[in-house]
Design an enzyme around this catalytic site. Sequence first.
Site, PDB file in Angstrom:
ATOM      1  N   LYS A  71       0.854  -1.189   0.000  1.00 58.10           N
ATOM      2  CA  LYS A  71       0.000   0.000   0.000  1.00 58.10           C
ATOM      3  C   LYS A  71       0.881   1.226   0.000  1.00 58.10           C
ATOM      4  CE  LYS A  71      -4.044   2.035   0.438  1.00 58.10           C
ATOM      5  NZ  LYS A  71      -3.738   2.844  -0.772  1.00 58.10           N
ATOM      6  N   LYS A  95       4.575   2.261   8.657  1.00 58.32           N
ATOM      7  CA  LYS A  95       3.362   3.010   9.008  1.00 58.32           C
ATOM      8  C   LYS A  95       2.113   2.117   9.006  1.00 58.32           C
ATOM      9  CE  LYS A  95       3.014   7.190   7.379  1.00 58.32           C
ATOM     10  NZ  LYS A  95       2.752   8.353   6.505  1.00 58.32           N
ATOM     11  N   LYS A 107       5.538   2.180  -2.706  1.00 60.84           N
ATOM     12  CA  LYS A 107       5.447   3.579  -3.144  1.00 60.84           C
ATOM     13  C   LYS A 107       5.735   3.646  -4.631  1.00 60.84           C
ATOM     14  CE  LYS A 107       4.791   7.602  -1.147  1.00 60.84           C
ATOM     15  NZ  LYS A 107       3.909   7.798   0.019  1.00 60.84           N
ATOM     16  N   THR A 191      -6.264  12.780   7.507  1.00 60.33           N
ATOM     17  CA  THR A 191      -4.925  12.871   8.088  1.00 60.33           C
ATOM     18  C   THR A 191      -4.923  13.874   9.245  1.00 60.33           C
ATOM     19  OG1 THR A 191      -4.051  12.320   5.928  1.00 60.33           O
ATOM     20  CG2 THR A 191      -2.481  13.155   7.528  1.00 60.33           C
ATOM     21  N   ASN A 226      -3.606  20.484   2.900  1.00 64.51           N
ATOM     22  CA  ASN A 226      -4.630  19.520   3.324  1.00 64.51           C
ATOM     23  C   ASN A 226      -4.447  19.150   4.797  1.00 64.51           C
ATOM     24  OD1 ASN A 226      -5.079  16.421   3.825  1.00 64.51           O
ATOM     25  ND2 ASN A 226      -6.622  17.050   2.355  1.00 64.51           N
ATOM     26  N   SER A 351      -7.832   5.399   3.885  1.00 59.65           N
ATOM     27  CA  SER A 351      -7.645   4.719   2.587  1.00 59.65           C
ATOM     28  C   SER A 351      -8.007   3.236   2.738  1.00 59.65           C
ATOM     29  CB  SER A 351      -6.188   4.807   2.135  1.00 59.65           C
ATOM     30  OG  SER A 351      -5.983   6.000   1.439  1.00 59.65           O
TER      31      SER A 351
HETATM   32  P1  NAD Z   1      -0.160  20.249   0.676  1.00 54.26           P
HETATM   33  O1  NAD Z   1       0.613  20.401  -0.576  1.00 54.26           O
HETATM   34  O2  NAD Z   1      -1.658  20.277   0.649  1.00 54.26           O
HETATM   35  O3  NAD Z   1       0.279  21.381   1.738  1.00 54.26           O
HETATM   36  C1  NAD Z   1       1.592  21.682   2.059  1.00 54.26           C
HETATM   37  C2  NAD Z   1       1.606  23.009   2.813  1.00 54.26           C
HETATM   38  O4  NAD Z   1       2.941  23.316   3.214  1.00 54.26           O
HETATM   39  C3  NAD Z   1       1.150  24.210   1.974  1.00 54.26           C
HETATM   40  O5  NAD Z   1       0.355  25.054   2.771  1.00 54.26           O
HETATM   41  C4  NAD Z   1       2.466  24.911   1.622  1.00 54.26           C
HETATM   42  O6  NAD Z   1       2.288  26.296   1.410  1.00 54.26           O
HETATM   43  C5  NAD Z   1       3.242  24.636   2.885  1.00 54.26           C
HETATM   44  N1  NAD Z   1       4.679  24.803   2.693  1.00 54.26           N
HETATM   45  C6  NAD Z   1       5.444  24.432   1.647  1.00 54.26           C
HETATM   46  N2  NAD Z   1       6.728  24.807   1.831  1.00 54.26           N
HETATM   47  C7  NAD Z   1       6.759  25.409   3.043  1.00 54.26           C
HETATM   48  C8  NAD Z   1       7.769  26.031   3.804  1.00 54.26           C
HETATM   49  N3  NAD Z   1       9.030  26.093   3.354  1.00 54.26           N
HETATM   50  N4  NAD Z   1       7.437  26.553   5.005  1.00 54.26           N
HETATM   51  C9  NAD Z   1       6.170  26.495   5.465  1.00 54.26           C
HETATM   52  N5  NAD Z   1       5.167  25.939   4.791  1.00 54.26           N
HETATM   53  C10 NAD Z   1       5.454  25.414   3.596  1.00 54.26           C
HETATM   54  O7  NAD Z   1       0.374  18.897   1.331  1.00 54.26           O
HETATM   55  P2  NAD Z   1      -0.322  18.020   2.452  1.00 54.26           P
HETATM   56  O8  NAD Z   1      -1.119  16.953   1.807  1.00 54.26           O
HETATM   57  O9  NAD Z   1      -0.960  18.912   3.460  1.00 54.26           O
HETATM   58  O10 NAD Z   1       0.965  17.286   3.068  1.00 54.26           O
HETATM   59  C11 NAD Z   1       1.797  17.933   4.032  1.00 54.26           C
HETATM   60  C12 NAD Z   1       2.755  16.909   4.603  1.00 54.26           C
HETATM   61  O11 NAD Z   1       2.012  15.839   5.206  1.00 54.26           O
HETATM   62  C13 NAD Z   1       3.707  16.229   3.598  1.00 54.26           C
HETATM   63  O12 NAD Z   1       4.908  15.933   4.263  1.00 54.26           O
HETATM   64  C14 NAD Z   1       2.972  14.930   3.271  1.00 54.26           C
HETATM   65  O13 NAD Z   1       3.869  13.927   2.809  1.00 54.26           O
HETATM   66  C15 NAD Z   1       2.402  14.594   4.634  1.00 54.26           C
HETATM   67  N6  NAD Z   1       1.254  13.669   4.598  1.00 54.26           N
HETATM   68  C16 NAD Z   1       0.120  13.977   3.937  1.00 54.26           C
HETATM   69  C17 NAD Z   1      -0.959  13.107   3.969  1.00 54.26           C
HETATM   70  C18 NAD Z   1      -2.275  13.444   3.305  1.00 54.26           C
HETATM   71  O14 NAD Z   1      -3.234  12.675   3.483  1.00 54.26           O
HETATM   72  N7  NAD Z   1      -2.406  14.556   2.600  1.00 54.26           N
HETATM   73  C19 NAD Z   1      -0.853  11.880   4.647  1.00 54.26           C
HETATM   74  C20 NAD Z   1       0.326  11.581   5.315  1.00 54.26           C
HETATM   75  C21 NAD Z   1       1.377  12.492   5.283  1.00 54.26           C
END
Ligand code: NAD
Length: 412
Positions: A71, A95, A107, A191, A226, A351
């Site tokens: 996954k 995880k 992945k 999340t 998100n 998921s």
């Molecule tokens: P996203 O792209 O929706 O949001 C990322 C956010 O980070 C944005 O607001 C962006 O402006 C901000 N950002 C980018 N660079 C930055 C910086 N230098 N300083 C401060 N803020 C900054 O992504 P997401 O889905 O919210 O994912 C965020 C993190 O969570 C990632 O590491 C992702 O791998 C992890 N993650 C996401 C999910 C999910 O379900 N979306 C699940 C597990 C882990």
Amino acid sequence: MENQGKKMLESAQALITKTAEKMKLDSEMIKRLIEPEFAHEFALTITMDNGNKKVFKGWRIQHNSALGPYKGGIRFHKDTVREEVQALGTLMSIKCAVAGLPYGGGKGGIAVDPKTLSKTELERLSRAFVAKITPIIGEDVDVPAPDVNTTPQIMAWMLDEYQKVVGYKSPATFTGKPIALGGSLGRTEATGRGGLFVLQALLSKLSQKSKVKSQNLTVAVQGFGNVGYYFAKLATEVGFKIVAISDSKSGVYDKNGIDLDRALKNKKEKGTVSYGKTISNEELLELDVDVLVPAALENMVNDKNMAKIKAGIIVEMANGPLTQEAYEYLAKKGKVIVPDVLANSGGVTVSYLEWVQGKAGYFWSEKEVNDKLKVMINKAFEAIWKKSLEKKIPLKQAAFEVAIERITSALV
Ligand code: NAD
């Protein structure tokens, strides 16, 4: 970027090796935990809108399937390299085991900047990737999902391509789909919601030990995507005071609590979350708050700023927001750090619920999904908390131990 990918892979493998050695596992078992079962590398050729052919590199790494089908998401990023995909696949095995899911880890990725493609080129590339992985995926084999820069729309194209080739409907082969194609209610917020459940469970344990107050805690959230947005929104609803948020451009501080609707409106209209007292990302990380939630990118807390972190609790909502060096430094200083493999596992947990619904052809209400998420996350947290107390080890080490125990007990 190849170096960064290599560093990520070495760091993931070192974490597993160190934990496994402490658990006194033999070297062959450690190899089985580290080496991917399959590593697929593809050259994907598509026709661009101007009629020229272009070749992209893509990967699907199937790391470990002891606990169930592989996954893990598929990311589209210009800096994606094989080592990074392998590192992320390895951490997915951990995880999924931490979250108690019947899944292994995997992945996928394509080295592409999706912003440089038109919508039709993006669709052709997504379909070309699926043409390559169709023989090696399936609802009981390997279940991909969105990741960085891949969306429910991309999952819809991928599922359509897969179903065309195999000749039957199989919605559970992909998760993170649009609702109309069998996506799950509650997935978008999952999340952030899962992270909040983990924080609440942690605070309840810490307040029993009267280590922290549990009312009106102040929280700073880095990242307003998100994960960060929904974490902040849902946390505000249950009484936490979010005093600072930020995105890649800038941040905002308000000691009375951030007006999240206003920040969102500003981001949409002006491209920045900021209103009132603007702060930089560095300042946000160093605020004197009860809880720090890095929810943006990896390596945001590192050797340059680790000594300035004041928050007593850090919830790793992004993947790898603390470098290993910063993690060790802060853990030694007595900070309570909730590791990413637990804190952000709400996404893969929902998921999983999407996959169950797809296989059964029976769909739950949003409340049912959220309730199930809460039960599963609390169970995952309890096992790790118990291990951490029993062995007097930090939560991160406890999470890796629990995961490795679960995986090795299924490796026959
Ligand atoms: P996203 O792209 O929706 O949001 C990322 C956010 O980070 C944005 O607001 C962006 O402006 C901000 N950002 C980018 N660079 C930055 C910086 N230098 N300083 C401060 N803020 C900054 O992504 P997401 O889905 O919210 O994912 C965020 C993190 O969570 C990632 O590491 C992702 O791998 C992890 N993650 C996401 C999910 C999910 O379900 N979306 C699940 C597990 C882990």
